[in-house]
Write a protein that holds these residues in place. Sequence first.
Motif, PDB file in Angstrom:
ATOM      1  N   VAL A  58       0.863  -1.177   0.000  1.00 33.01           N
ATOM      2  CA  VAL A  58       0.000   0.000   0.000  1.00 33.01           C
ATOM      3  C   VAL A  58       0.898   1.224   0.000  1.00 33.01           C
ATOM      4  O   VAL A  58       1.734   1.385   0.903  1.00 33.01           O
ATOM      5  N   GLY A  59       0.743   2.075  -1.002  1.00 31.78           N
ATOM      6  CA  GLY A  59       1.528   3.295  -1.084  1.00 31.78           C
ATOM      7  C   GLY A  59       3.022   3.051  -1.139  1.00 31.78           C
ATOM      8  O   GLY A  59       3.792   3.859  -0.648  1.00 31.78           O
ATOM      9  N   GLY A  60       3.429   1.919  -1.704  1.00 30.16           N
ATOM     10  CA  GLY A  60       4.843   1.602  -1.819  1.00 30.16           C
ATOM     11  C   GLY A  60       5.390   0.793  -0.653  1.00 30.16           C
ATOM     12  O   GLY A  60       6.477   0.238  -0.736  1.00 30.16           O
ATOM     13  N   VAL A  61       4.648   0.703   0.441  1.00 33.52           N
ATOM     14  CA  VAL A  61       5.093  -0.067   1.594  1.00 33.52           C
ATOM     15  C   VAL A  61       4.646  -1.513   1.409  1.00 33.52           C
ATOM     16  O   VAL A  61       3.469  -1.780   1.197  1.00 33.52           O
ATOM     17  N   GLY A  62       5.602  -2.433   1.445  1.00 36.54           N
ATOM     18  CA  GLY A  62       5.288  -3.847   1.294  1.00 36.54           C
ATOM     19  C   GLY A  62       5.141  -4.299  -0.145  1.00 36.54           C
ATOM     20  O   GLY A  62       4.705  -5.412  -0.403  1.00 36.54           O
TER      21      GLY A  62
END
Length: 186
Positions: free
Chosen positions: A140-144
């Motif tokens: 999500v949003g580049g995280v993970g």
Amino acid sequence: MAGWIAPAATMIAAMMTAANLGARVTGWGFVVFSVGSVAWTTVGLTSGQTNLVLSNAFLTVVNLVGIWRWLGRQATYDKGSNAAADASARHPVPSLYPAGGVIGAKLTGPDGEAVGTVVDAMLGCGDNAIAYVVVSTGGVGGVGETLHALKPAELVFGKDGVRTDLDADAISRKPVIQSNHWPESL
């Protein structure tokens, strides 16, 4: 009233511009930022905070430049590239796809569902062709997120965006690339 509008507008505008959802949303983010900076200026004027007035007067000018850049100049560029793409689809010439629309584009799979997001495209200096496209999946949003490189032959650029015949499972079986170390070739 300005004391409530100022922080709300600033937070909403920050989310709009940070989301990187395209020129139009970013441009409207600067409009909302302008509302916030005018409200902060009002707060500064009514409370005698000269530094708040001066900094937000400057930010209002910066926001006006942002509005011009994203809702004026960039919107004009987007219209031009979309017009060329539309015209190429109607005429007996190779179809065109705006390069500016590649980064951040949703990648759709064979069933029409989103299977990833295009992060970037690497171009070959010798042949001026796309060497590979990096796609993020998950997170999500580049995280993970997980990054994979796809060959140009695995992609179709068209009026409706970027498509692939690969489903989400096929993409997940591709080698994972690190965000700070991409391959020199595929």
